[in-house]
Scaffold this motif. Sequence first.
Motif: not given
Lengths: 518, 376
Positions: A397-398, A467, A471, A506-508, A510, A514-515
Amino acid sequence: MNGQMAQTLSFGLSGVSGFPVQVEVFSAGGMPGMEIIGLPDASVRESKERVNAAIINSGREIPPRRMTINLAPADTRKEGPSFDLPIAVGILAACGQLNLSPSVDLTRTVLFGELGLDGRIQPVNGALSMVISASEQGLRDVILPADNAMEVACIQGMRIYPAKHLSEVIGHLEGAHPLSYQAQQDYSVLLSRPEEGGMDLKDVRGQAGARRALEVAAAGGHNMLMIGAPGSGKTMLARCLPGILPPLTFSESLETTRIHSIAGRLAPGAGLMVQRPFCAPHHSASVASLVGGGASAKPGEVSLAHNGVLFLDEMPEFSRAALEALRQPLEDGVVSISRVRHQAKYQSFFMLVAGMNPCPCGYYGSRQRECRCSPVQIRHYLDQVSGPLLDRIDIQVEVDSVPVSEIRNAPASESSAAVRGRVNKAREIQQKRYRGTRIHCNAQLDNKGIQAYCRMAPEAESMLHLAVDRMRLSMRAYHRVIKVARTIADLNGAETIGLADVAEAIQYRELDAKYWGK
Amino acid sequence: MSTYSRNACLAWLASAGLTPSETEALLRENPDPVSLYREWTGGKRPEAAQGLSGKLQEMLTHNSAAKWMDAWENVMRKCEIQAVTFQDAAYPDRLRPLGDAPAVLFYQGNLSAVSDGLAVSMVGSRSASSRGLEATTKIAKKLSQEGIRIISGLAYGIDAAAHQGCLKGGSPTVAVLGCGLDQDYPAENAGLKREILARGGAVISEYAPGDKPLGWHFPFRNRIISGLGDCIILMEARIRSGSMTTVQHALEQGKDVFVYPGDPESIKCEGNRQLLREGAIYFTTAEDLMEDMRWLDKKNVVGQNSVDSGEEAEASMTPDEKRVWKALEGEDRGFDELCGITGFPAAQLNVTLSMLQIRNLVRALPGKRYQRNQLE
């Protein structure tokens, strides 16, 4: 004059378990002196000076005789000052200075404690382990330092005599002033006490996304990674975690308290631990301090965090070796430490919570300040965290910093107690589901377990596949998403994993793309 | 004495430490590099070489040159590197007017991609904002669809985005390197380089194979990037940056400089602001640029601008998705901000964002921020 023998009973420590030690004292004529044998370490050997002074300060004296003290079994190393008390009592008995009361059997009475020169009895490490072992051996009477008494108060079927001074022990053994034994305590009493200290989620303003992630992590026992600029509140959020986890069960508490007791981390007079431990080693920590080690194979931070939370702030700053060493305990929940003279196995089942900046300057992606790092620098920084370790972290999580103006205006947030209520419910569902297996929580599910326990609604499954494609989720991420979705469904009280559960999970995941994605 | 190929002899000549104009003068006198090599290493040293340092002189003698030559032969064959000189007809005409045009140019791929048709140079920062990168790809793609090629430098960030955009649009693209063509630099763009070559583009450099990517090569190389374009686009740059030197070269070469406005707050765009104040051409879309360059008739431009596919996407959204979509109108927002605007709890917002992301309508930025995707 002929020789005289006396024997007392004590316990030594090996790993988390205690073993019985017979303290034999032989007093004979000849050159006055005192010799301790049976592989004593330096602190045991120095014992004779403490014992000498303590006996004199208790109003007795040591006759000028030759004293040989053997700690049997003679082939096991003995460490620490806890043998002071049994040695002192043994000497008094061997010199005929102790008129034992007929109700006392020295060979069935466990004695341990460190002596001060003035005869006071000081607390020792590992009291809980020794008493548990004594109880397993069928022993009942234990005389121990008063400051260790609370620690063992919950062990049933024992008669614990807390003592503060050597003279009290003498008075007890002679029957002149018998000590009163401590009343046994029930663990539930400890549990019902109001909790003290720790952070509460109600003090965390904003951070809706991170708070929710924390709740999901707690509900499923998932490891968690927080990425965010310096000062965005990663540490504060992590410190809230023990407060929303369910309290330790009795057996968990015994396991954890034992390890803390051996490591000397319990405060004098403290009882069994009720709250889950929170260990936050600094990033300069060595491998040995993290996983355990040293000449006598002491437990490390991962074991101290057993049944609790291990928080690694600034994870990329930890040495590579230290981070890699975390893999075994993360996988097996146990660390085995082998040294030349000691082997020990410590349990280390913990939730890993890691915090890190997104780049060396810390402001990559931040609104507050412009990042000044080059793409190569950022890549190098992120690559400090290896893929295999990243794979063991289910939730990413960001955390973005909340501007001061918003902190002021933000309404008070939900308290830890409210969140814990939901977490407890989700955990109960899991306990019921995994009864009879070795699994405690969703985080421990392996691929087989996922097949067996994570039934997804058809639309959820097809969306997950979409996804993965859109993603750029890896196959490993795919399984992590299902596990986290399982937890979210448990929080919602649903047995089948629905579309929304997967979508949230899925939000946890990504940050991979991204990184670390390419 | 064994004979070496023309390519290897040109690599040797390019490494001799002469300035481009000195090398050009030598080749004008003796256009055959093979015989030039033979004479020079045989002891007949040209005048231009008198001032060279001892180390270079040593390299130019036959014995030590020989071991280099074999390496060049090998690597140029293996990496399919060719060379052209100023005297060759294939030499890109756009570079000829340059005062310091490279005398020898090495290339991989299709050299005609360098000279044919219209071309735009695109430059910008290696650490660019996500918005800048997105705009770069979009503009490059559009130009490419119109048959306009993109020239850039294969660096991270804007350069890579420009090449990628051009490839998406279907036109070949040209990368100008600051090192030998056999070097994989930057290593992460090796795949992009292969793709450029596979799609009919070219990778060129004035540095001989084996030359390392040294810091001072790049500002010098930038004159070729600006020289190869009919005009130049600056996407995002700090004031002290390589991109600004490219713009400087472009101005000296008399090229039009188009500057993308960028974020007025960001330090990453301070160069943009300075250039715009100094009178560079302001533009935001490929159509703007084509109009200013008179590459497009006006009617066409107007038609292009009125397209808005957002409405179509919106029609298929659930009410939750619409709410988040509305909140993202015009700017990117943080997670907490979205919670505040939509009034959704975190769990619900997570669900909605996932759905929008999966349908490619929204994307996540570093720092837990979300942005509408540019619709195709």
